[in-house]
Motif scaffolding. Structure first.
Motif, PDB file in Angstrom:
ATOM      1  N   THR A 150       0.850  -1.191   0.000  1.00 17.64           N
ATOM      2  CA  THR A 150       0.000   0.000   0.000  1.00 17.64           C
ATOM      3  C   THR A 150       0.893   1.252   0.000  1.00 17.64           C
ATOM      4  O   THR A 150       1.984   1.246   0.583  1.00 17.64           O
ATOM      5  CB  THR A 150      -0.935   0.067   1.223  1.00 17.64           C
ATOM      6  OG1 THR A 150      -0.154  -0.059   2.414  1.00 17.64           O
ATOM      7  CG2 THR A 150      -1.993  -1.024   1.182  1.00 17.64           C
ATOM      8  N   VAL A 151       0.422   2.261  -0.698  1.00 17.76           N
ATOM      9  CA  VAL A 151       1.108   3.561  -0.737  1.00 17.76           C
ATOM     10  C   VAL A 151       0.154   4.567  -0.112  1.00 17.76           C
ATOM     11  O   VAL A 151      -0.887   4.879  -0.675  1.00 17.76           O
ATOM     12  CB  VAL A 151       1.429   3.972  -2.193  1.00 17.76           C
ATOM     13  CG1 VAL A 151       2.073   5.361  -2.227  1.00 17.76           C
ATOM     14  CG2 VAL A 151       2.330   2.936  -2.872  1.00 17.76           C
ATOM     15  N   GLU A 152       0.509   5.015   1.063  1.00 19.77           N
ATOM     16  CA  GLU A 152      -0.342   5.977   1.756  1.00 19.77           C
ATOM     17  C   GLU A 152       0.243   7.361   1.497  1.00 19.77           C
ATOM     18  O   GLU A 152       1.447   7.558   1.593  1.00 19.77           O
ATOM     19  CB  GLU A 152      -0.299   5.657   3.254  1.00 19.77           C
ATOM     20  CG  GLU A 152      -1.440   6.208   4.008  1.00 19.77           C
ATOM     21  CD  GLU A 152      -1.567   5.573   5.396  1.00 19.77           C
ATOM     22  OE1 GLU A 152      -0.789   4.651   5.733  1.00 19.77           O
ATOM     23  OE2 GLU A 152      -2.450   6.017   6.143  1.00 19.77           O
ATOM     24  N   ILE A 153      -0.622   8.295   1.128  1.00 20.42           N
ATOM     25  CA  ILE A 153      -0.135   9.631   0.767  1.00 20.42           C
ATOM     26  C   ILE A 153      -0.956  10.689   1.490  1.00 20.42           C
ATOM     27  O   ILE A 153      -2.162  10.514   1.680  1.00 20.42           O
ATOM     28  CB  ILE A 153      -0.167   9.814  -0.774  1.00 20.42           C
ATOM     29  CG1 ILE A 153       0.380  11.201  -1.194  1.00 20.42           C
ATOM     30  CG2 ILE A 153      -1.559   9.586  -1.369  1.00 20.42           C
ATOM     31  CD1 ILE A 153       0.677  11.306  -2.700  1.00 20.42           C
ATOM     32  N   TRP A 154      -0.286  11.743   1.950  1.00 20.33           N
ATOM     33  CA  TRP A 154      -0.995  12.897   2.519  1.00 20.33           C
ATOM     34  C   TRP A 154      -0.176  14.143   2.217  1.00 20.33           C
ATOM     35  O   TRP A 154       1.037  14.119   2.205  1.00 20.33           O
ATOM     36  CB  TRP A 154      -1.261  12.731   4.016  1.00 20.33           C
ATOM     37  CG  TRP A 154      -0.091  12.770   4.957  1.00 20.33           C
ATOM     38  CD1 TRP A 154       0.299  13.819   5.744  1.00 20.33           C
ATOM     39  CD2 TRP A 154       0.829  11.701   5.260  1.00 20.33           C
ATOM     40  NE1 TRP A 154       1.394  13.466   6.507  1.00 20.33           N
ATOM     41  CE2 TRP A 154       1.741  12.179   6.232  1.00 20.33           C
ATOM     42  CE3 TRP A 154       0.976  10.377   4.800  1.00 20.33           C
ATOM     43  CZ2 TRP A 154       2.777  11.405   6.752  1.00 20.33           C
ATOM     44  CZ3 TRP A 154       2.011   9.602   5.302  1.00 20.33           C
ATOM     45  CH2 TRP A 154       2.890  10.113   6.263  1.00 20.33           C
ATOM     46  N   HIS A 155      -0.875  15.219   1.886  1.00 23.40           N
ATOM     47  CA  HIS A 155      -0.141  16.464   1.641  1.00 23.40           C
ATOM     48  C   HIS A 155      -1.019  17.676   1.866  1.00 23.40           C
ATOM     49  O   HIS A 155      -2.250  17.582   1.964  1.00 23.40           O
ATOM     50  CB  HIS A 155       0.511  16.455   0.249  1.00 23.40           C
ATOM     51  CG  HIS A 155      -0.389  16.502  -0.925  1.00 23.40           C
ATOM     52  ND1 HIS A 155      -0.780  17.667  -1.499  1.00 23.40           N
ATOM     53  CD2 HIS A 155      -0.982  15.512  -1.651  1.00 23.40           C
ATOM     54  CE1 HIS A 155      -1.550  17.404  -2.551  1.00 23.40           C
ATOM     55  NE2 HIS A 155      -1.699  16.096  -2.650  1.00 23.40           N
ATOM     56  N   ALA A 156      -0.370  18.840   1.945  1.00 25.86           N
ATOM     57  CA  ALA A 156      -1.063  20.099   2.208  1.00 25.86           C
ATOM     58  C   ALA A 156      -1.741  20.588   0.941  1.00 25.86           C
ATOM     59  O   ALA A 156      -1.333  20.245  -0.176  1.00 25.86           O
ATOM     60  CB  ALA A 156      -0.061  21.138   2.698  1.00 25.86           C
ATOM     61  N   ASP A 157      -2.773  21.417   1.110  1.00 29.61           N
ATOM     62  CA  ASP A 157      -3.401  22.065  -0.048  1.00 29.61           C
ATOM     63  C   ASP A 157      -2.566  23.287  -0.456  1.00 29.61           C
ATOM     64  O   ASP A 157      -1.497  23.543   0.127  1.00 29.61           O
ATOM     65  CB  ASP A 157      -4.864  22.403   0.244  1.00 29.61           C
ATOM     66  CG  ASP A 157      -5.041  23.476   1.311  1.00 29.61           C
ATOM     67  OD1 ASP A 157      -4.057  24.135   1.693  1.00 29.61           O
ATOM     68  OD2 ASP A 157      -6.188  23.652   1.761  1.00 29.61           O
ATOM     69  N   ALA A 158      -3.064  24.032  -1.428  1.00 29.19           N
ATOM     70  CA  ALA A 158      -2.274  25.151  -1.974  1.00 29.19           C
ATOM     71  C   ALA A 158      -2.015  26.241  -0.929  1.00 29.19           C
ATOM     72  O   ALA A 158      -1.097  27.041  -1.075  1.00 29.19           O
ATOM     73  CB  ALA A 158      -2.989  25.739  -3.183  1.00 29.19           C
ATOM     74  N   GLU A 159      -2.830  26.252   0.128  1.00 28.35           N
ATOM     75  CA  GLU A 159      -2.624  27.261   1.181  1.00 28.35           C
ATOM     76  C   GLU A 159      -1.790  26.731   2.343  1.00 28.35           C
ATOM     77  O   GLU A 159      -1.581  27.434   3.337  1.00 28.35           O
ATOM     78  CB  GLU A 159      -3.985  27.734   1.711  1.00 28.35           C
ATOM     79  CG  GLU A 159      -4.776  28.507   0.676  1.00 28.35           C
ATOM     80  CD  GLU A 159      -6.128  28.917   1.205  1.00 28.35           C
ATOM     81  OE1 GLU A 159      -6.865  28.046   1.710  1.00 28.35           O
ATOM     82  OE2 GLU A 159      -6.433  30.111   1.118  1.00 28.35           O
ATOM     83  N   GLY A 160      -1.345  25.489   2.227  1.00 36.43           N
ATOM     84  CA  GLY A 160      -0.481  24.934   3.268  1.00 36.43           C
ATOM     85  C   GLY A 160      -1.224  24.290   4.427  1.00 36.43           C
ATOM     86  O   GLY A 160      -0.635  24.017   5.466  1.00 36.43           O
ATOM     87  N   TYR A 161      -2.519  23.988   4.250  1.00 32.70           N
ATOM     88  CA  TYR A 161      -3.275  23.330   5.322  1.00 32.70           C
ATOM     89  C   TYR A 161      -3.438  21.832   5.055  1.00 32.70           C
ATOM     90  O   TYR A 161      -3.644  21.414   3.916  1.00 32.70           O
ATOM     91  CB  TYR A 161      -4.652  23.962   5.478  1.00 32.70           C
ATOM     92  CG  TYR A 161      -4.585  25.357   6.049  1.00 32.70           C
ATOM     93  CD1 TYR A 161      -4.225  25.557   7.380  1.00 32.70           C
ATOM     94  CD2 TYR A 161      -4.862  26.468   5.258  1.00 32.70           C
ATOM     95  CE1 TYR A 161      -4.146  26.832   7.912  1.00 32.70           C
ATOM     96  CE2 TYR A 161      -4.783  27.749   5.784  1.00 32.70           C
ATOM     97  CZ  TYR A 161      -4.417  27.922   7.116  1.00 32.70           C
ATOM     98  OH  TYR A 161      -4.331  29.184   7.634  1.00 32.70           O
ATOM     99  N   TYR A 162      -3.388  21.061   6.140  1.00 33.35           N
ATOM    100  CA  TYR A 162      -3.578  19.611   6.086  1.00 33.35           C
ATOM    101  C   TYR A 162      -4.963  19.274   6.630  1.00 33.35           C
ATOM    102  O   TYR A 162      -5.325  19.736   7.731  1.00 33.35           O
ATOM    103  CB  TYR A 162      -2.532  18.902   6.954  1.00 33.35           C
ATOM    104  CG  TYR A 162      -1.154  18.833   6.351  1.00 33.35           C
ATOM    105  CD1 TYR A 162      -0.719  17.698   5.679  1.00 33.35           C
ATOM    106  CD2 TYR A 162      -0.268  19.899   6.463  1.00 33.35           C
ATOM    107  CE1 TYR A 162       0.553  17.615   5.139  1.00 33.35           C
ATOM    108  CE2 TYR A 162       1.007  19.827   5.922  1.00 33.35           C
ATOM    109  CZ  TYR A 162       1.411  18.687   5.260  1.00 33.35           C
ATOM    110  OH  TYR A 162       2.674  18.616   4.731  1.00 33.35           O
ATOM    111  N   SER A 163      -5.725  18.449   5.889  1.00 32.55           N
ATOM    112  CA  SER A 163      -7.039  18.038   6.391  1.00 32.55           C
ATOM    113  C   SER A 163      -6.869  17.284   7.706  1.00 32.55           C
ATOM    114  O   SER A 163      -5.863  16.611   7.938  1.00 32.55           O
ATOM    115  CB  SER A 163      -7.768  17.176   5.357  1.00 32.55           C
ATOM    116  OG  SER A 163      -7.050  16.000   5.079  1.00 32.55           O
ATOM    117  N   GLY A 164      -7.866  17.420   8.565  1.00 40.34           N
ATOM    118  CA  GLY A 164      -7.810  16.784   9.879  1.00 40.34           C
ATOM    119  C   GLY A 164      -7.176  17.706  10.917  1.00 40.34           C
ATOM    120  O   GLY A 164      -7.275  17.464  12.114  1.00 40.34           O
TER     121      GLY A 164
END
Ligand code: DHB
Ligand code: FE
Length: 280
Positions: A150-164
């Motif tokens: 499995t490849v788990e990925i998470w990243h910030a949106d264009a404004e630098g915020y992370y969901s959660g």
């Protein structure tokens, strides 16, 4: 009166503390080892105090600042920026596969499971950013595909915020747990992340500014790649030639973790990256 909850970067930092406190961690460190580590820690701090002739004013400001870091919920943020890269380094020397990097404070377990070819959950406004396709294969050290990975990925949106960690974002935005196909292949469509500024509106940012440093991390994806019987890897991928690559506030870039995407006919950034996992 209606109170509108506007997101703040420091709010994200303190949400990371709440998330971290929810899990209880233990370690089998012996009393002897604990004493050795604590003794060396104080020895190191003692040397700093003597070498710089630290004054009582400085000592009191430090005490006040440490209290504020705790009250502001910034310990995960501070520790992951300034110390985690060393912990990662000493714990990865025996592995030969894909290089790791810091996890940072914004990982969340339990992301939605997605098929090998997928698009990460995103808001309509996220779709205004440059589409990005990250694809490749997961293999063992011999190059054999790992179909169960499995490849788990998470990243910030264009404004630098992370969901959660930012109340205005839907749960699991720009996060996913991708099951590779039987040949170990995956293809994830998302948006290109922007450089990320660690919160400047809290005590960590205050210290960075007071020291004349900068708060920037280069644009990055976070990844956790795992497969049965293999050593899971936590890493980040960056963009060759991008801003802050050689001057990351978190000291977490490595030459092996650079992407050099090409633009396809549809105007998407596309890049291949293969993950190689060590045995457990
Ligand atoms: C921090 C944030 C990140 O996104 C990251 O990758 C590392 C550290 C932080 O704010 O501490
Ligand atoms: Fe990050």
């Amino acid at each position: 009166m209606t109170v509108i909850d506007s997101p703040t970067a420091a709010g994200s930092g303190s949400a990371a503390t709440d998330q971290f406190k929810g899990a209880r961690f233990t370690s089998d460190t012996s009393p002897e080892r604990l004493a050795a580590i604590a003794t060396d820690t104080f020895r190191g701090l003692s040397k700093v105090i003597h070498d710089h002739g630290v004054t009582y004013d400085e000592y009191r400001v430090l005490k006040q600042w440490l209290i504020e870091v705790g009250e502001g919920g910034e310990w995960p943020l501070f520790l992951d920026v300034f110390l985690e890269h060393d912990v990662e380094e000493v714990n990865s020397t025996k592995f030969e596969g894909t290089k790791g990097s810091i996890e940072g404070p914004y990982y969340l377990p339990g992301a939605p499971r997605l098929p090998a070819t997928c698009t990460l959950p995103m808001r309509p406004e996220d779709t205004a950013e440059t589409p990005f396709v990250l694809h490749g294969r997961v293999t063992d050290l011999a190059g054999t595909p790992l179909g169960g990975a499995t490849v788990e990925i998470w990243h910030a949106d264009a404004e630098g915020y992370y969901s959660g960690f930012a109340p205005h974002l839907p749960d699991w935005n720009l996060r996913g747990l991708v099951a590779v196909d039987e040949d170990g292949r995956y293809s994830i469509t998302t948006i290109r992340p922007a450089p990320y500024q660690i919160p400047t509106d809290g005590p960590t940012g205050e210290m960075i500014e007071a020291a004349g440093w900068h708060p920037w991390r280069p644009a990055h994806f976070h990844l956790r790649v795992s497969a049965p019987g293999k050593h899971p890897i936590v890493t980040q991928l960056y963009f060759q030639g991008g801003d802050w690559i050689d001057d990351d506030v978190a000291t977490a870039t490595k030459p092996e973790l650079m992407l050099d995407p090409a633009t396809d006919e549809q105007g998407r950034d596309v890049v291949e990256y293969h993950f190689v996992l060590d045995p457990e």
